[in-house]
Design a protein around this motif. Structure first.
Motif, PDB file in Angstrom:
ATOM      1  N   ALA A  34     -32.620 -11.399  37.908  1.00  0.00           N
ATOM      2  CA  ALA A  34     -31.953 -10.365  38.724  1.00  0.00           C
ATOM      3  C   ALA A  34     -32.553 -10.024  39.425  1.00  0.00           C
ATOM      4  O   ALA A  34     -33.939  -9.520  38.680  1.00  0.00           O
ATOM      5  CB  ALA A  34     -30.998  -9.558  37.415  1.00  0.00           C
ATOM      6  N   ASN A  35     -32.156  -9.494  40.506  1.00  0.00           N
ATOM      7  CA  ASN A  35     -32.931  -8.681  41.517  1.00  0.00           C
ATOM      8  C   ASN A  35     -32.758  -7.453  41.368  1.00  0.00           C
ATOM      9  O   ASN A  35     -31.939  -7.028  40.447  1.00  0.00           O
ATOM     10  CB  ASN A  35     -32.936  -8.677  42.963  1.00  0.00           C
ATOM     11  CG  ASN A  35     -31.467  -8.814  43.615  1.00  0.00           C
ATOM     12  OD1 ASN A  35     -30.829  -7.658  43.040  1.00  0.00           O
ATOM     13  ND2 ASN A  35     -31.270  -9.476  44.248  1.00  0.00           N
ATOM     14  N   SER A  36     -33.924  -5.978  42.263  1.00  0.00           N
ATOM     15  CA  SER A  36     -33.619  -4.621  41.491  1.00  0.00           C
ATOM     16  C   SER A  36     -31.708  -4.278  42.465  1.00  0.00           C
ATOM     17  O   SER A  36     -31.286  -3.217  41.214  1.00  0.00           O
ATOM     18  CB  SER A  36     -34.035  -4.174  42.873  1.00  0.00           C
ATOM     19  OG  SER A  36     -34.249  -4.306  43.797  1.00  0.00           O
ATOM     20  N   TRP A  37     -31.855  -4.641  43.226  1.00  0.00           N
ATOM     21  CA  TRP A  37     -30.068  -4.225  43.609  1.00  0.00           C
ATOM     22  C   TRP A  37     -29.069  -4.550  42.611  1.00  0.00           C
ATOM     23  O   TRP A  37     -28.194  -3.926  42.270  1.00  0.00           O
ATOM     24  CB  TRP A  37     -29.477  -4.787  44.615  1.00  0.00           C
ATOM     25  CG  TRP A  37     -28.000  -4.821  45.224  1.00  0.00           C
ATOM     26  CD1 TRP A  37     -27.337  -5.693  44.942  1.00  0.00           C
ATOM     27  CD2 TRP A  37     -27.772  -3.579  45.398  1.00  0.00           C
ATOM     28  NE1 TRP A  37     -25.782  -4.313  45.548  1.00  0.00           N
ATOM     29  CE2 TRP A  37     -26.191  -3.564  46.013  1.00  0.00           C
ATOM     30  CE3 TRP A  37     -27.989  -2.076  45.506  1.00  0.00           C
ATOM     31  CZ2 TRP A  37     -25.787  -2.725  46.093  1.00  0.00           C
ATOM     32  CZ3 TRP A  37     -27.290  -1.265  46.286  1.00  0.00           C
ATOM     33  CH2 TRP A  37     -25.832  -1.511  46.476  1.00  0.00           C
ATOM     34  N   GLN A  38     -28.940  -5.912  42.197  1.00  0.00           N
ATOM     35  CA  GLN A  38     -28.250  -6.469  40.965  1.00  0.00           C
ATOM     36  C   GLN A  38     -28.810  -5.618  39.577  1.00  0.00           C
ATOM     37  O   GLN A  38     -27.261  -5.579  39.270  1.00  0.00           O
ATOM     38  CB  GLN A  38     -28.679  -8.158  40.729  1.00  0.00           C
ATOM     39  CG  GLN A  38     -27.932  -8.568  41.429  1.00  0.00           C
ATOM     40  CD  GLN A  38     -28.865 -10.515  41.532  1.00  0.00           C
ATOM     41  OE1 GLN A  38     -29.453 -10.834  40.933  1.00  0.00           O
ATOM     42  NE2 GLN A  38     -27.857 -11.138  42.514  1.00  0.00           N
ATOM     43  N   ARG A  39     -29.541  -5.499  39.335  1.00  0.00           N
ATOM     44  CA  ARG A  39     -30.174  -4.623  37.944  1.00  0.00           C
ATOM     45  C   ARG A  39     -29.618  -3.256  37.954  1.00  0.00           C
ATOM     46  O   ARG A  39     -29.056  -2.425  36.866  1.00  0.00           O
ATOM     47  CB  ARG A  39     -31.668  -4.520  37.999  1.00  0.00           C
ATOM     48  CG  ARG A  39     -32.105  -6.109  37.679  1.00  0.00           C
ATOM     49  CD  ARG A  39     -33.543  -5.779  36.934  1.00  0.00           C
ATOM     50  NE  ARG A  39     -34.197  -4.513  37.837  1.00  0.00           N
ATOM     51  CZ  ARG A  39     -34.708  -5.120  38.507  1.00  0.00           C
ATOM     52  NH1 ARG A  39     -35.492  -6.788  38.693  1.00  0.00           N
ATOM     53  NH2 ARG A  39     -35.723  -4.706  39.438  1.00  0.00           N
ATOM     54  N   PHE A  40     -29.718  -2.205  39.492  1.00  0.00           N
ATOM     55  CA  PHE A  40     -28.905  -1.775  39.914  1.00  0.00           C
ATOM     56  C   PHE A  40     -27.194  -1.779  39.743  1.00  0.00           C
ATOM     57  O   PHE A  40     -26.782  -0.499  38.808  1.00  0.00           O
ATOM     58  CB  PHE A  40     -29.350  -0.569  41.014  1.00  0.00           C
ATOM     59  CG  PHE A  40     -29.027   0.299  40.998  1.00  0.00           C
ATOM     60  CD1 PHE A  40     -29.056   1.546  41.017  1.00  0.00           C
ATOM     61  CD2 PHE A  40     -27.790   0.503  42.145  1.00  0.00           C
ATOM     62  CE1 PHE A  40     -28.368   2.728  40.853  1.00  0.00           C
ATOM     63  CE2 PHE A  40     -26.568   1.709  42.528  1.00  0.00           C
ATOM     64  CZ  PHE A  40     -27.634   3.013  42.178  1.00  0.00           C
ATOM     65  N   TRP A  41     -26.718  -2.150  40.356  1.00  0.00           N
ATOM     66  CA  TRP A  41     -25.557  -2.125  40.578  1.00  0.00           C
ATOM     67  C   TRP A  41     -24.535  -2.809  39.381  1.00  0.00           C
ATOM     68  O   TRP A  41     -23.511  -2.017  38.915  1.00  0.00           O
ATOM     69  CB  TRP A  41     -25.238  -2.812  41.855  1.00  0.00           C
ATOM     70  CG  TRP A  41     -23.896  -3.060  42.087  1.00  0.00           C
ATOM     71  CD1 TRP A  41     -22.395  -4.062  42.025  1.00  0.00           C
ATOM     72  CD2 TRP A  41     -22.865  -1.726  42.486  1.00  0.00           C
ATOM     73  NE1 TRP A  41     -21.508  -3.403  41.984  1.00  0.00           N
ATOM     74  CE2 TRP A  41     -21.436  -2.342  42.615  1.00  0.00           C
ATOM     75  CE3 TRP A  41     -22.778  -0.729  43.091  1.00  0.00           C
ATOM     76  CZ2 TRP A  41     -20.738  -1.741  42.830  1.00  0.00           C
ATOM     77  CZ3 TRP A  41     -21.986   0.427  43.280  1.00  0.00           C
ATOM     78  CH2 TRP A  41     -20.681  -0.489  43.353  1.00  0.00           C
ATOM     79  N   ARG A  42     -25.408  -3.155  38.511  1.00  0.00           N
ATOM     80  CA  ARG A  42     -25.030  -4.362  37.181  1.00  0.00           C
ATOM     81  C   ARG A  42     -25.199  -3.212  35.968  1.00  0.00           C
ATOM     82  O   ARG A  42     -24.080  -3.569  34.603  1.00  0.00           O
ATOM     83  CB  ARG A  42     -24.903  -5.956  37.655  1.00  0.00           C
ATOM     84  CG  ARG A  42     -24.666  -6.565  38.488  1.00  0.00           C
ATOM     85  CD  ARG A  42     -22.699  -6.862  38.871  1.00  0.00           C
ATOM     86  NE  ARG A  42     -22.691  -7.197  39.783  1.00  0.00           N
ATOM     87  CZ  ARG A  42     -21.765  -7.652  39.696  1.00  0.00           C
ATOM     88  NH1 ARG A  42     -20.584  -7.796  39.309  1.00  0.00           N
ATOM     89  NH2 ARG A  42     -21.286  -9.411  40.874  1.00  0.00           N
ATOM     90  N   ILE A  43     -25.435  -2.738  35.791  1.00  0.00           N
ATOM     91  CA  ILE A  43     -26.411  -2.364  35.004  1.00  0.00           C
ATOM     92  C   ILE A  43     -26.784  -0.861  34.600  1.00  0.00           C
ATOM     93  O   ILE A  43     -26.014  -0.129  34.330  1.00  0.00           O
ATOM     94  CB  ILE A  43     -27.743  -2.975  34.057  1.00  0.00           C
ATOM     95  CG1 ILE A  43     -27.892  -4.098  33.740  1.00  0.00           C
ATOM     96  CG2 ILE A  43     -27.912  -2.749  32.960  1.00  0.00           C
ATOM     97  CD1 ILE A  43     -28.904  -5.205  33.747  1.00  0.00           C
TER      98      ILE A  43
END
Length: 277
Positions: free
Chosen positions: A180-189
């Motif tokens: 997961a990239n930084s945006w995916q980590r922020f938005w999903r977690i």
């Protein structure tokens, strides 16, 4: 031990509020004789253009300011939780507006808008910067929004930072390993785990912006004309200096009901999002 605090709260908060409700059913001007008029004040409020304009301005201002404050605060909080230079100093700088009196902030920005920026604009020959936006009936609201956002971000940043520090690091690390990239980590977690902190900030921000008063007094005085006249300012100005004590008391009762209803609806919706998240 709680009795003295309860007594003081009743005398200086509850009792005046109940008196305001009582006088809202009269024709009192704040002094002299008065008589009961029933719901006449409440009925007249819904056909008063100045009251309706104040509600439109206040609700629009509160909605816009709340969204902008939380968006900016969350972005800054994310940046401050990373390993950047002078992080501690920046935290102190961003929290500074919270310890300053609102009325002082308003007068300082009034000077900046009216003299500082306009002086720079005239010296550089920039026409759009040469006139104060506070004197423009179409742009004065923007100045109030800018100052309100600048001040309100202080506490919301701190709350979001506390929320970000509570996000488990091992979960983020596992997501990174999974690709997961930084945006995916922020938005999903991260963002779903911030739901309780988002609820607190959104409810408090909306309540505070709906009650805007000091900034309006210091920046525009409700003007130009009545373009930036908030509900709180209208109640204060017309109630104490316009001879509309009972009428504005009725307005204050309606105002309280509106704030309570909006806060409850917002809290219910955000709490439902917390459960789904």
């Amino acid at each position: 031990m709680a009795v003295p605090a309860i007594v003081l709260f009743f005398l200086f908060h509850t009792l005046p509020a109940l008196e305001g409700v009582f006088y809202s059913f009269t024709d009192s001007t704040g002094y002299g004789d008065w008589k009961f008029v029933g719901f006449e004040n409440y009925v007249n409020l819904f056909s008063d253009d100045s009251v309706l304009h104040s509600y439109r301005f206040t609700l629009g201002f509160a909605a816009l300011s709340t969204v902008v404050v939380n968006a900016i605060s969350l972005a800054i909080a994310v940046c401050l939780t990373r390993n950047i230079k002078f992080r501690g100093l920046l935290r102190g700088i961003f929290f500074l507006p919270a310890v300053l009196a609102t009325i002082v902030i308003g007068y300082v920005f009034n000077f900046l808008f009216s003299s500082g920026l306009t002086g720079i604009g005239r010296s550089l020959g920039i026409s759009w910067l040469s006139d104060s936006i506070l004197g423009n009936p179409h742009l004065a609201w923007l100045g109030v929004v800018l100052v309100a956002v600048w001040q309100s971000c202080a506490t919301t940043i701190v709350i979001y930072m506390a929320g970000l520090q509570s996000v488990p690091g091992d979960v983020l690390e596992a997501a990174t390993i999974d690709g997961a990239n930084s945006w995916q980590r922020f938005w999903r977690i991260t963002f779903p785990l911030l739901a309780p902190f988002l609820t607190i900030n959104m409810v408090l921000s909306l309540k505070n912006q709906l009650m805007v008063f000091d900034l309006v007094v210091a920046l525009t005085g409700g003007g130009p004309g009545t373009s930036t006249q908030s509900i709180s300012y209208l109640i204060y100005h017309n109630g104490f200096t316009g001879g509309q004590f009972a009428y504005q008391s009725a307005n204050a009762v309606i105002y309280f009901v509106v704030i309570a209803m909006l806060s409850l609806v917002q809290l219910r919706a955000l709490r439902a999002r917390e459960v789904s998240a």
